[in-house]
Scaffold this active site. Structure first.
Site, PDB file in Angstrom:
ATOM      1  N   LYS A 176       0.854  -1.192   0.000  1.00 61.36           N
ATOM      2  CA  LYS A 176       0.000   0.000   0.000  1.00 61.36           C
ATOM      3  C   LYS A 176       0.887   1.237   0.000  1.00 61.36           C
ATOM      4  CE  LYS A 176      -3.983   2.072   2.361  1.00 61.36           C
ATOM      5  NZ  LYS A 176      -4.930   1.918   3.483  1.00 61.36           N
ATOM      6  N   ARG A 253     -14.015  -7.283  -0.998  1.00 65.25           N
ATOM      7  CA  ARG A 253     -14.845  -6.552  -0.042  1.00 65.25           C
ATOM      8  C   ARG A 253     -16.278  -6.414  -0.550  1.00 65.25           C
ATOM      9  NH1 ARG A 253     -10.840  -2.005   0.353  1.00 65.25           N
ATOM     10  NH2 ARG A 253      -9.400  -3.689  -0.065  1.00 65.25           N
ATOM     11  N   ASP A 337     -16.904  -0.158   0.773  1.00 65.26           N
ATOM     12  CA  ASP A 337     -15.621  -0.578   0.191  1.00 65.26           C
ATOM     13  C   ASP A 337     -14.573  -0.876   1.248  1.00 65.26           C
ATOM     14  OD1 ASP A 337     -16.092   2.429   0.132  1.00 65.26           O
ATOM     15  OD2 ASP A 337     -13.917   2.383   0.036  1.00 65.26           O
TER      16      ASP A 337
END
Length: 690
Positions: A176, A253, A337
């Site tokens: 990330k 998700r 999300d």
């Protein structure tokens, strides 16, 4: 269950008379014929099933764009300049068959685990998903900063319990902050040290608290820099790019299924893959076959299989949010999300562990309406489940979905009461009055401004009544009350907490508008916000007429009343028990094993961040060690070794597309180290996270 509990150590294979340790580093020859160590990261066994089973974007066009008819897009992570480790989690890396110390000392480690260098077998990609953000459908979102690296096969010798929790036999790994993707919108795909350290530490903290979560294997920083307006004040500055390695069975998700959504009636936005019904079925098949094989096996009928899947997601979600409530954790951005289909805590942004108990606690300073407040979390998770059900139709008929979501509250209450009874040491009996006892405890904590974590931790020190205590009951209650009053807020703290955040003139105007023009009022405010402001004004008025001594006396009286009720209930735990000492010891053991001594309070994270920003990574590593044993005292790890000036207010990074919120800088001269298990220092009240 995809519950990742703290069970795994370094994998070893034991044979009779022979101990075989996993080989983590092999040797190769360079061009001169000299032996050169090979990075253990180059030996990870990738099997990237998601990219084989789900549609892949055929375009390699760079830049932000709408991605139709695909679940993933291939990307090229952007290398960092001089990447280096801030910290690694040995426990998390062991999931991949890696040794944390070896990875930390690997010269190639920071490059591989930041995406600066691509590991053999890795196939970098970004996931396409949509989401409802703060109640409104936002259209295409996707991995704007995260990058799927691939799926690593479970190494030999891994704990069988983990294989039951992750039946796919693979761990997906992400970085990330590795740069731009087609889903980066107006952002640059980078993350900085502040947000990266917060995600790294909280991912691991939740795991060791026993709460289902994605994991974090490492955090890397660099000399690459991006511009960030830390306080959203119009004064941007350069900050170092940093990257977190995230690990989970899957990062799919609720929003993954919203890419098929037709045009939203309120926002007009639609999912990029609207009309591609076959992809929805393909994704549903993939998720159930890979991560819910028992459901696939036990339900040959497709409709019943899909209903069973949704019921399992509902149950896991209810259990997860019940666990959050029981440790005082607030996620902060519970958009669809940010909700895992496996029931894991996902995407650590402006989260917060409560200090002083307040059911209206809002950890995200951008959440002006309190939509994602602590007390709202159970209801919001149900709302998100409804949106998931809508996204699964027609594979999941609406009437069957409603029948399942109607079960949610019962599931949540059962999980919540089960946990709360353990936190109070009520182990042998379940009585209807327990709900009243718990409600009265929380009311007392709120009224007295008690510290959430420390109050529950101290309950184990309140003894059960015994026959030899005749005539001493009042003295015992008094001592117990004094113990809990120490965890209550001071007069100044309560005044500060109850000071209205809205200008009195603005509040007066809105009250008048609510009466004269309700439609306009609803457009610019809401009744819940006004009610909170009025409640604060009422409480502040009382506090302004109260002295510190009067407050303490009132707090002591309130706690004495509750403790008397609590000890009566504990007495019933002893009925029919021959050995009261055994009962007492078991009660204390269970309570100390479920009520943490330490949680990742914002001030602990902020202190570690300031140390890292000054070039000292040892405090991040020290905090990780403390969080790895949250229920135990660790001699030598009671205090931080680095204490900063705390002149900065912590600010998280906005997700792509979110509106900015003006922050407030902090100032404090408190330089003394504060124990990790203490109430927060005064400067902590100024920390603002968005």
């Amino acid at each position: 269950m995809a519950y990742l509990g703290p069970r795994l150590g370094v994998s070893r294979i034991f044979l009779p008379h022979v101990t075989v340790f996993r080989v983590l580093c092999t040797v190769r020859m360079d061009k001169m014929g000299l032996a050169v160590g090979r990075s253990s990261l180059e030996r990870l066994d990738f099997d990237n099933v998601a990219l084989k089973k789900l549609p892949l974007d055929p375009s390699d066009e760079p830049g932000v764009r709408m991605v139709k008819g695909a679940c993933f897009s291939r990307v090229n992570p952007e290398p960092l300049n001089n990447p280096r480790f801030v910290a690694v989690s040995g426990e998390a890396l062991a999931l991949l068959g890696l040794d944390g110390e070896e990875v930390m000392n690997d010269p190639l480690g920071p490059e591989y685990l930041s995406g600066s260098k691509v590991m053999p077998g890795s196939e970098p990609a970004a996931h396409c998903y949509c989401g409802h953000q703060f109640g409104q459908f936002a259209g295409q979102l996707g991995d704007g900063a995260a990058c799927y690296l691939g799926e690593v096969k479970v190494p030999p010798g891994q704990n069988p319990e983990l294989l039951r929790e992750n039946p796919s036999g693979r761990w997906e790994i992400q970085v990330k902050g590795a740069g731009m993707t087609p889903y980066s919108r107006k952002a640059d795909g980078r993350k900085v040290l502040r947000s990266s350290i917060r995600e790294f530490l909280c991912s691991e903290a939740m795991f060791f608290l026993g709460i289902p979560t994605t994991r974090a294997g490492s955090v890397v920083t660099s000399d690459s820099k991006v511009i960030r307006d830390i306080y959203y004040s119009g004064n941007p500055c350069y900050e170092k790019c940093s990257v977190v390695l995230r690990i989970a069975p899957t990062f799919l998700r609720f929003g993954s299924f919203e890419i098929f959504k037709p045009a939203d009636e309120f926002t007009g936005r639609q999912g990029p893959s609207y009309g591609r019904e076959e992809i929805r079925g393909q994704m549903l098949d993939y998720v159930i076959e890979m991560f819910f094989p028992e459901i696939q096996r036990d339900h040959p009928d497709r409709l019943e299989r899909n209903v069973a899947f949704f019921r399992e997601v509902m149950s896991r979600t209810a259990r997860l949010v019940a666990q959050w409530q029981c440790v005082g954790f607030c996620h902060g951005v519970l958009n669809t999300d940010n909700m895992s289909v496996l029931g894991l805590t996902l995407d650590y942004g402006p989260y917060g562990f409560m200090d002083r108990f307040d059911p209206d606690f809002i950890c995200n300073a951008s959440d002006n309406s309190g939509r994602y407040s602590y007390k709202a979390q159970p209801a919001i998770c149900k709302w998100n489940l409804v949106k998931l059900a809508e996204a699964l139709a027609p594979e999941l008929p609406p009437d069957r979905a409603k029948a399942v979501t109607d079960e949610y509250l019962d599931h949540f209450n059962r999980f919540y009461l089960e946990n709360m009874r353990k936190k109070l040491g009520l182990l042998r009996k379940e009585e209807p009055e327990d709900e009243i006892l718990i409600t009265e405890l929380l009311r007392t904590m709120h009224d007295t401004g008690a510290d959430f974590t420390n109050t529950f931790r101290n309950l184990a020190q309140i003894s059960c009544p015994s026959e030899g205590e005749t005539g001493r009951d009042e003295e015992i209650v008094k001592k117990a009350s004094e113990l809990l009053v120490e965890q209550c807020a001071s007069l100044e703290e309560l005044k500060s907490a109850n000071t209205p955040t809205m200008d009195p003139r603005e509040l007066s105007m809105l009250l008048s508008m609510a009466q004269s023009n309700p439609a306009l009022f609803e457009m610019i405010s809401d009744r819940a916000t006004i009610a909170r402001q009025l409640d604060r004004m009422s409480k502040l008025k009382v506090l302004l007429e109260t002295s510190q001594d009067e407050l303490r006396a009132r707090q002591a009286q309130e706690w004495s009343s509750w403790i008397a009720l609590y000890r009566k209930r504990l007495a019933r735990e002893l009925e029919g028990q021959s050995d009261m000492q055994v009962v007492q010891e078991e009660r204390a053991r269970v309570m100390d094993g479920i009520n943490p001594r330490v949680v990742l309070r914002n001030y602990i994270a902020q202190n570690a961040i300031e140390a890292a920003e000054s070039g000292d990574f040892s405090e991040v590593q020290r905090v990780l060690k403390v969080l790895e044993k949250p229920f135990s005292s660790q001699p030598g790890l009671e205090l931080p070794t680095w204490v900063g000036s705390h002149r900065r207010t912590e600010q998280g990074e906005r997700e792509e597309g979110e509106e900015p919120q003006q922050g407030t800088s902090s100032s404090s001269t408190a330089l003394s180290p504060v124990p990790y298990d203490s109430k927060p220092p005064a400067w902590a009240r100024q920390i603002c996270v968005t």
